[in-house]
Every structure is written in C-alpha cells, then in structure tokens.
Design a protein around this motif. Structure first.
Motif, PDB file in Angstrom:
ATOM      1  N   THR A 175       0.831  -1.199   0.000  1.00 53.72           N
ATOM      2  CA  THR A 175       0.000   0.000   0.000  1.00 53.72           C
ATOM      3  C   THR A 175       0.868   1.253   0.000  1.00 53.72           C
ATOM      4  N   THR A 176       0.269   2.364  -0.437  1.00 55.55           N
ATOM      5  CA  THR A 176       0.967   3.648  -0.383  1.00 55.55           C
ATOM      6  C   THR A 176       0.138   4.653   0.398  1.00 55.55           C
ATOM      7  N   ALA A 181       3.848   9.015   0.510  1.00 57.27           N
ATOM      8  CA  ALA A 181       4.399   8.012  -0.408  1.00 57.27           C
ATOM      9  C   ALA A 181       5.095   6.874   0.334  1.00 57.27           C
ATOM     10  N   VAL A 183       5.518   3.250   1.624  1.00 55.43           N
ATOM     11  CA  VAL A 183       5.050   1.950   1.140  1.00 55.43           C
ATOM     12  C   VAL A 183       5.098   0.950   2.288  1.00 55.43           C
ATOM     13  N   GLU A 196       8.267  -1.916   5.682  1.00 52.36           N
ATOM     14  CA  GLU A 196       7.858  -0.618   5.158  1.00 52.36           C
ATOM     15  C   GLU A 196       9.059   0.117   4.593  1.00 52.36           C
ATOM     16  N   SER A 206       0.864  10.095  -3.590  1.00 49.74           N
ATOM     17  CA  SER A 206       1.130   8.772  -4.163  1.00 49.74           C
ATOM     18  C   SER A 206      -0.177   7.991  -4.231  1.00 49.74           C
ATOM     19  N   ILE A 209       0.429   1.910  -7.045  1.00 52.43           N
ATOM     20  CA  ILE A 209       1.657   1.128  -6.959  1.00 52.43           C
ATOM     21  C   ILE A 209       1.539  -0.066  -7.898  1.00 52.43           C
ATOM     22  N   LEU A 220       6.120   3.230  -7.855  1.00 51.84           N
ATOM     23  CA  LEU A 220       5.042   4.140  -7.494  1.00 51.84           C
ATOM     24  C   LEU A 220       5.319   5.538  -8.030  1.00 51.84           C
ATOM     25  N   HIS A 222       4.672   9.562  -7.983  1.00 54.22           N
ATOM     26  CA  HIS A 222       4.252  10.563  -7.002  1.00 54.22           C
ATOM     27  C   HIS A 222       4.980  11.862  -7.302  1.00 54.22           C
ATOM     28  N   ARG A 253      15.144   1.593  -1.464  1.00 52.18           N
ATOM     29  CA  ARG A 253      14.246   2.462  -2.212  1.00 52.18           C
ATOM     30  C   ARG A 253      15.069   3.508  -2.932  1.00 52.18           C
TER      31      ARG A 253
END
Length: 621
Positions: A175-176, A181, A183, A196, A206, A209, A220, A222, A253
């Motif tokens: 989920t975002t 933003a 995750v 996360e 965001s 995804i 994602l 954003h 990330r």
C-alpha cells in the motif's frame, strides 16, 4: 557433485524447464493485481474504466474496441478491478463510501458494500474470492467477500491510503500513503505490517503502486512538494520511486526524477504506471503535461529504467494498462472521456474508444482542463499545475513557506459559498488568481490579454472567457457528509454541539451560519486576530485572518494557517493563546473531547438548503 557428459545433457534441459516454470509461476494469470481507473480481464476480452465525472463504469469489448455498456455506480468512482479470471468486477465509489459489484457481460450491478469513508484503491485475489480496498480516510484496508459482498475484516495501515497491490502468491499487500508516499507490505493472513519503505520528507500524492511481474520490485508514481520554495522552478517535482521488496537485499528504495529523465524535458503530476507481462517495458502517464513515457526496464538494480520514447496524449491522462498478451496498451484521457489503444512495439494508436459522454458544462470542462494542465498559458516551466496542490479540489496536506508566511493548503470544498479566499482574505474572486498564474509560482503567460486589476480592487471577472471558466470549475467542489455522523450525532457530539454554540466558548461568534464561517461573498471582508500569528515569526500579512469553514475538518489535518496544530485538540490547547481562539482553557478533559467529536461530525447535514433559505448567494464563477 560430479556430473557426467550424459547427465549434463539431460540435467541442463531439466533445469532450464524448471527455471521457466518458476518464471511462469511468478506471473499472475488473473486481473486486478494493482489499483487503477482501468483494468483488463484476464482473458484479454474486456476493459473496464471508471469515469469519475460521469459517475459510471464503462465496459469495452476489446475485440471490436467498442463500448459494450456503461453502468451508473455513484459519485466519483475511482479504482476498478476484475475479480480473478472472471468477468465480474468491483469499483470503489469514493464520495458515496460504497464498493459496487458488477457483471461485465450483462452490464448490471450485482451488489454493493458500504464502507466507512473514501474507498479508493481496489485489488483482487487471484481466485477472485475477495478484494482488498484502501480507505483514503482514515487509512484502513477492508477485505470484502465477493460472493456475499460482506466485509470479512478491516485493519489499519497508516493514514490516507490510496495505492494497493497484491503479490502474485496472494500472501502480501503493498500500500501507499497518499501524503507521504510511504510503502507498506502487509501479511494477508494476519493483517499485520511486515515491512515498510518510507519516502523522503517532501514525497507527496502517491495514488498507485505497480508490482514487477517477475522480480521483487514495486513502482510508485508521485511528486515531491518542496514546501520551502514557492517558485515554479523549484516547488513540485515528478518522481517514480522503485522499492526492492525482497527483504535484506539491494537498495531499499530509490527515486528516479522524471523532470530530468530525458534531459531538459520537464513533466508534471505522474498519475499511473504499468508494466508489460514480460517485465521489460514500463509506462508512466503524466496528468499535468498530457504525455506518456515508455521506458526500458533494466535488471541491474542501479539504473532500473532508461528512456525509450514518449507520446503526446489527450487531456489529463489518469490511467494506463497493458493487455495480458503484452501487444497493446491502453491510456485513459479523463478529460477527453476516451481510451486510446496503442501498439506496444510501434507505439502507434490502434483505436480511440469513447467511454462516456462529456457530463460537464462546456465552461466547466474548459476550466477543469486549465486547472489540471501544466502547459501554457497556465505555466511556462511545466513543473506545476493548480492540481499539484489542490488535486480534485482537495488539499495536498502541506504547509507552504509562502512569501506572506506559512500557509496550510486549504480544500476548495464549499469555496463558492465562502468567499473571500486565502487565509489572509487577499482575494475576493477566483479570477484574482491570474496574479498567481503570471507570478513566480506558475510563470504562465496568463488567461487575460493586457493588464489585470489588483486583488480586492475592480473585478477581474469578465476579462477572459478562459479565466471565468477556471473560476467556474474551482467553485464546483462540494462537501460530503462526515462518516462520523452517518447514524446521526453521537451523544458526545451532541454535547460538543451545545458547547460550540454556547456563550461559554464563543466559537460561533466567528464560525457561524450554514458553513460555520462569517466569511461569505459580500462587499465586506472580515478578518479576526485569534492569536496564531505569534507562532509564525515570518508572518507578513497577519495578525488577522479569514475564518475558514469547519465543514470536513475531520480529514484536513494539520490545522490553522501555519499548519502547526497536528490535531484538533492542539488547536484548543497548545495554540489557543490566552483564549483568543475561543474560551476553551476552562473546559474539562471530557468537554474538550466532546467538542472535538462534534467537529469531527461536520458536516452532519447538507449545508446548501440552509444557505439558500438564509438568502446566501453562491458564487458560480
């Protein structure tokens, strides 16, 4: 281990076959893996598209590229998904707090499920037996049984959730958070967060995804909202972030700036992404600059994406999806009300499919297109549009360091009834934002030829058809009823209402009338000093401010013009200096809680009939 030549001859084909089977097992054989305004059935025969302005879902027959049916589902549908391998589907109807189930073959509604508030993203399990829906507010995930349309369970996962995707093995959700933003990976069995990936402090908006079909990667789109620079060359930046979802491996990330991805070409408001079934081609649509980037997916855990080509699209593209065979991709141009099919290899259009008739007045449509575009005459630098801070009339959840001081972005809901505009009440009509369009923030050529009048002076209304159209659209945003008052006011909220309107607190001395504000369209502008300017040493236009409406305040934290109050409780305690903002220091803990419960229940009834009965005049443009 020693292998003979004969064993190698048999072993290599066997291992190759096993590897291919593994890759095939990683591919998803059903639709609905991640949320979008579009989805394609697993057999590739049908496309479903949510039409936000029409309040409908359209089913397209992909053999003929013709609209098969259009079904009315409610106000502002968002995510849509086919259920597993079937032609059944579900859509999240954002403003009506329902999830609607449909049969695509018959074009009929088969059921609906009520949820707490603001359903947005929806993803289906591979067998279609259940769906998972994100609730933008308050940040929950709802699991719904698709056979009986009942809620199996709910679990919290942060705040303001929008994007959602489900892993190929159905064991994890991703989920975002809309405003950060961030995750999260959630274990489906337990509903608990297992990992996360936080974004940067400036990451924002965001909505979606996408999971790589073969590798442990999530993508994602954003923006970055750089709140310390209110300038068209350095405030809003388009980003695609890539998350390594395999625990403990790779860089967790990384961000790929889309404004420098292809040299000096700037883009605006990345909205949706998709990837081909073979995992080699990546698509991202930009709703502000009306274009699409086609990218090569690089399996090096370093470059990740390289630019291949770009396409000019229609107005405000909000969705992109790839057919199961990978040969065709589809783009939804939301303000042209069509879907365009493209050949994945040649990038040439194959068909233009009208999915709904324009439901908007022509003036409103023109104004909405201007509101969402980052092209001239609205902007020259391409980074920003009105919708970058006010998407769909909502707030971006940020407090900006504007030249006049700290300014918490406000929602546009109810603005037609609550002029003047801005915390400082320095605009008495939307047309005054021509100054913003021409100014350092947007740097556009503007919507009026020649000189314009100063704000709060002679009207700018009537100087330009386009400017009046943008004002007309900006004044269309309405409130939805609070989820905390669906069954009426609670006992605590009723006690809070008594306190709010009492002479003891004096809240209603400023927050009065149907919209709970004394800021109404009239010749007289009223501002109040409630002591909050002392919290912002850089303030240049205080200490008196416009009275904001309190309707919908349950979902618009942070609070006050400077955005420093994180909760409603802090408004009445930490930031109510010497009771200048209502007499609340003498309230007991229970009374304060009751007052907050009342505010969270606003609006508990439609304010418009009361406004009309009171003779209030709505600003149409």
């Amino acid at each position: 281990m020693y292998l003979s030549a004969r064993s190698v001859r048999f072993f290599l084909p066997l291992t190759t076959l096993c590897f291919l089977c593994l890759l095939m097992g990683q591919q998803r054989a059903s639709a609905g893996q991640s949320n979008s305004l579009m989805d394609i059935s697993a057999d590739g025969k049908l496309l479903a598209c949510s039409n936000r302005d029409s309040g409908t879902v359209t089913i397209v027959d992909l053999a003929s590229n013709k609209k098969q049916s259009e079904i009315k589902v409610g106000k502002h549908p968002e995510g849509v998904t086919f259920l597993g391998k079937s032609h059944q589907l579900a859509t999240a109807v954002y403003d009506e707090d329902i999830v609607v189930f449909l049969d695509a073959d018959s074009g009929k509604i088969t059921g609906q499920t009520e949820v707490f508030d603001e359903p947005y993203g929806v993803a289906s399990s591979s067998d279609g037996s259940k769906i998972f829906v994100t609730l933008d507010y308050p940040g929950r995930i709802v699991e719904i049984d698709t056979h009986n349309h009942k809620v199996n369970r709910e679990f919290s996962s942060g705040s303001h959730l929008r994007g959602i995707a489900i892993s190929n093995d159905d064991q994890s959700l991703f989920t975002t958070e809309y405003y950060t933003a961030l995750v999260r990976q959630i274990d489906v069995a337990s509903g608990k967060t297992t990992d996360e990936w936080p974004g940067g402090s400036t990451d924002n908006l965001s909505r979606q995804i996408t999971l790589h079909p073969r590798r442990a990667k999530a993508y994602l789109p954003h923006i970055r909202s750089r709140i310390t620079v209110a300038h068209g060359a350095g405030s809003i930046f388009p980003i695609v972030s890539i998350v390594d979802t395999k625990p403990g491996e790779g860089k967790r990330r990384r961000k790929i700036p889309m404004d420098s991805f292809r040299g000096a070409r700037v883009t605006c408001n990345p909205w949706d992404t998709a990837i081909t079934p073979d995992g080699k081609t990546f698509f991202v649509v930009f709703a502000g600059t009306d274009e699409l980037y086609v990218c090569n997916v690089i399996d090096d855990d370093y470059r990740e994406l390289t630019f291949r080509s770009s396409l000019r699209l229609g107005h405000n593209p909000r969705a992109v999806r790839v057919a199961p065979d990978g040969n065709t991709f589809y783009v939804y141009n939301s303000l042209d009300f069509n879907v365009v099919a493209y050949d994945t290899q040649t990038l040439r259009p194959r068909a233009i499919i009208d999915v709904t008739e324009n439901p908007l007045d022509e003036e409103i449509l023109l104004g909405k297109r201007l509101f969402y575009t980052a092209l001239q005459p609205m902007t020259s630098r391409l980074w920003i549009s009105c919708a970058s801070c006010h998407p769909d009339g909502q707030s971006d959840g940020r407090t900006w360091h504007n030249p006049e001081g700290l300014r918490n972005t406000q929602s546009l809901a109810g603005m037609a009834w609550t002029h003047p505009i801005h915390w400082s009440a320095d605009r008495d009509e939307v047309q005054d934002f021509e100054h913003t369009i021409r100014g350092p923030l947007m740097q556009g050529s503007g919507l009026v030829r020649g000189k314009i009048n100063p704000s709060l002076d002679a009207p700018n209304k009537g100087l330009s058809r386009a400017l009046d159209a943008m004002a007309a659209y900006s004044n269309t945003h309405e409130f939805t009823l609070s989820p905390y008052a669906k069954k009426g006011l609670s006992p605590a909220a009723k006690r809070g209402r008594e306190l709010f309107f009492s002479k003891q607190t004096k809240c209603a001395s400023c927050h009065s009338g149907p919209f709970l504000t004394d800021s109404v369209p009239s010749a007289k502008i009223v501002r109040h000093d409630v002591g909050t300017s002392v919290d912002n040493p850089g303030e240049k236009m205080g200490p008196a401010y416009d009275t904001p409406t309190l309707l919908g305040i349950y979902r618009t934290a942070p609070y006050l013009h400077h955005g420093k109050a994180k909760t409603l409780e802090e408004v009445f305690t930490i930031y109510n200096h010497d009771d200048q903002h209502g007499n609340t220091s003498q309230l007991s803990k229970q009374e304060l809680a009751d007052l907050v419960e009342f505010l969270k229940a606003l609006p508990y009834e439609d304010p418009v009939p009361q406004a009309k009965a009171a003779g209030m005049v709505k600003v149409s443009k």
